[in-house]
Design a protein around this motif. Structure first.
Motif, PDB file in Angstrom:
ATOM      1  N   HIS A 226      47.630 -57.527 -42.210  1.00  0.00           N
ATOM      2  CA  HIS A 226      47.258 -57.724 -40.818  1.00  0.00           C
ATOM      3  C   HIS A 226      48.186 -58.747 -40.178  1.00  0.00           C
TER       4      HIS A 226
ATOM      5  N   THR B  22      45.321 -59.710 -34.051  1.00  0.00           N
ATOM      6  CA  THR B  22      44.157 -59.027 -33.482  1.00  0.00           C
ATOM      7  C   THR B  22      44.101 -59.314 -31.986  1.00  0.00           C
TER       8      THR B  22
ATOM      9  N   SER C 160      41.622 -57.485 -46.677  1.00  0.00           N
ATOM     10  CA  SER C 160      41.801 -58.451 -45.590  1.00  0.00           C
ATOM     11  C   SER C 160      40.492 -58.695 -44.857  1.00  0.00           C
TER      12      SER C 160
ATOM     13  N   GLU D 140      40.434 -59.547 -41.988  1.00  0.00           N
ATOM     14  CA  GLU D 140      40.744 -59.167 -40.611  1.00  0.00           C
ATOM     15  C   GLU D 140      40.708 -57.657 -40.415  1.00  0.00           C
ATOM     16  N   SER D 141      40.093 -56.926 -41.327  1.00  0.00           N
ATOM     17  CA  SER D 141      40.033 -55.473 -41.199  1.00  0.00           C
ATOM     18  C   SER D 141      39.091 -55.076 -40.068  1.00  0.00           C
TER      19      SER D 141
ATOM     20  N   THR E 135      38.424 -53.897 -30.923  1.00  0.00           N
ATOM     21  CA  THR E 135      39.673 -54.637 -31.127  1.00  0.00           C
ATOM     22  C   THR E 135      40.866 -53.703 -31.283  1.00  0.00           C
TER      23      THR E 135
ATOM     24  N   LYS F  86      44.604 -53.979 -33.388  1.00  0.00           N
ATOM     25  CA  LYS F  86      45.255 -54.780 -34.428  1.00  0.00           C
ATOM     26  C   LYS F  86      46.656 -54.249 -34.718  1.00  0.00           C
TER      27      LYS F  86
END
Length: 528
Positions: A207, A210, A482, A484-485, A510, A512
């Motif tokens: 990642h 975001t 992650s 941040e997935s 979001t 990404k």
């Protein structure tokens, strides 16, 4: 440099063709330069017969002023040697036809007078005569100056082309592109072609950024223009947001609080497409309209035009390569071609039995390709409007179609839990990409990744999947290691070669971006 390269490779006929069409005489210039050196030597040695033969092989044979000067030198030397009979023959045969060259200050008249003189200095025009050797040196100096002045008429090669100069410059261009790419591989990469800019092959595994700001799920995302320095996303909050790729911030909101034909959408945005220049964006919405947004225009009124004609949701929109047209598809089962400059409807393609979920142009721009909820993919001729081919191997609704740059392969996504790679020439699927989830009431889409050797796509489990085009195997699931997935359905993933980045959008609201990070682990559940 081109002639030099062709000469090195032995393409003799090509060299002659280029020289004729471009009026470039590389070999002839080299030959002339050799002749000019020999002419200078012949003048200094007084070898006038040899000099005259050499002149006949160069463009100097048509240069009257030069010929007159040379014949005058020969004549004066014959007078100096008291060879009056030979001097008279030269005067009548060579100098008389060029008499106008010596008309200044009665020079030719004094040349004739010299036949009756005992010395050259007796003629008023030649009182400053300094002798044979000195006059020959001055003639060579005049000859050299004349060549510089007249170099457009008969070329003298002054700049030597270094050996393999063209190849050297091409290698410099490749090194420059490698140096300024986002990634710098440890091993010097092999660059297979110069027809396109080099982009480092990477397998995104981490990642990067975001982008938050949308109030509802994000249905679509696209890089703006070919360079892709910005990203545009469309959401169920009825707005479009333009994001700066490097900074990670929203630089513009399109449609927020704007109502009416010149304002924003009144329903969710299903799809978005950017012109190749990045100046305009087209958005397809559930309010039955397609809107054009001018990113370079006034921020007060960015919506430049609205297309109306579909009945129900418009699920897809795509710019033509020329940026002069767009194609749309929607709930009313039709595909429509529009003039992007005037907003006029040019043609309607009818034939699908259910909603059209995705429309694109083929790389040549002469065909429209559409995927539908009726599980078929259709190819439409742009001029006649006729459906020329139909694919029907999918067992579920087709949610997306994409084509490679060569137009030889088609990638499709379907709610039968598979993405398929089609050989367009054979008109049949040759590869299936599985492992993701695509079965519910969503448009989960797939596209080609880096170098078209990878396929990237979304999934209902929130991961972004990466497959090997050659084998169909899953190489990686972005987000599996992650925090941040995506936390909900990943609708789409799009690759940009200029940025060497992958962007995805999700039901979690979001957007990404993903890139390669050598410190990040790979998905151990995938087979490599």
């Amino acid at each position: 440099m081109i002639v030099q390269y062709l000469q090195d490779e032995g393409y003799v006929a090509s060299i002659m063709t280029i020289q004729d069409e471009a009026s470039v005489r590389f070999t002839e210039n080299l030959r002339n330069r050799s002749h000019f050196k020999r002419i200078k030597a012949a003048i200094l040695d007084g070898e006038w017969v040899e000099m005259e033969k050499l002149v006949q092989k160069t463009p100097l044979k048509d240069h009257k002023h030069f010929l007159y000067t040379v014949y005058k030198q020969q004549y004066l030397e014959l007078i100096e040697q008291l060879e009056y009979q030979k001097a008279f023959a030269l005067l009548t045969k060579r100098l008389k036809p060029l008499e106008q060259m010596g008309s200044l200050h009665n020079e030719f008249k004094d040349l004739c007078y010299l036949l009756t003189c005992k010395s050259i200095q007796d003629a008023p025009f030649f009182k400053t005569w300094e002798g044979v050797a000195s006059s020959r040196e001055k003639l060579v100096e005049q000859f050299s100056s004349m060549l510089e002045i007249e170099n457009n008429d008969f070329a003298v090669v002054r700049h030597e082309v270094q050996p393999q100069r063209l190849l050297h410059l091409l290698k410099q261009a490749v090194r420059y592109q490698i140096e300024f790419s986002r990634y710098h591989p440890k091993v010097v990469p092999s660059v297979p072609t110069l027809l396109e800019d080099y982009s480092c092959f990477v397998l995104p595994n981490a990642h990067k950024t975001t982008f938050r700001g949308h109030r509802c799920n994000v249905k679509c995302v696209e890089f703006v223009g070919e360079e892709g320095t910005q990203i545009v996303s469309g959401s169920s909050d009825n707005t479009l947001r333009v994001w700066d790729v490097e900074g990670g911030r929203c630089v513009r909101v399109l449609g927020d609080g704007e109502i009416g034909s010149g304002g924003g959408h009144t329903s969710r945005i299903w799809d978005v497409s950017s012109s190749s220049s990045g100046d305009f964006i087209a958005s397809a919405s559930g309010d039955s309209t397609v809107k054009f947004w001018n990113l370079r225009g006034s921020s007060k009124s960015p919506c430049s035009a609205t297309l109306t004609g579909h009945e129900g949701d418009v699920y897809s929109v795509k710019y033509h390569q020329s940026n002069n047209y767009v194609v749309t598809g929607g709930y009313d089962k039709t595909v429509k071609l529009w003039d992007a400059r005037t907003g006029s409807l040019l043609r309607t393609f009818s034939g699908h039995k259910s909603s059209v979920s995705r429309v694109i142009f083929n790389p040549l721009g002469n065909l429209v390709i559409s995927g539908s909820k009726d599980s078929t993919i259709k190819f439409w001729d742009l001029v006649s409007g006729v459906c020329i081919k139909t694919y029907s191997s999918h067992l579920g609704e087709v949610t997306s179609v994409e084509m490679n740059k060569a137009g030889s392969f088609l990638l499709s996504a379907s709610k039968d839990n598979s993405n398929r790679l089609w050989d367009v020439r054979l008109a049949r699927p040759i590869r299936r990409f599985k492992g993701h989830q695509n079965t519910s009431k969503n448009f989960v889409r797939a596209s080609f990744g880096p170098d078209e050797s990878l396929v990237v796509g979304g999934s209902e489990d929130g991961f972004v999947y990466i497959w090997d085009t050659a084998t169909g195997e899953i190489l990686h699931r972005l987000g599996s290691h992650s925090p941040e997935s995506h936390t909900d359905i990943a609708y789409r993933a799009v690759w940009n070669a200029h940025q060497s980045l992958l962007v995805s959008c999700s039901h979690d609201g979001t957007v990404k971006t993903w890139w390669y990070d050598e410190q990040q682990p790979w998905d151990q559940d995938c087979d490599f």
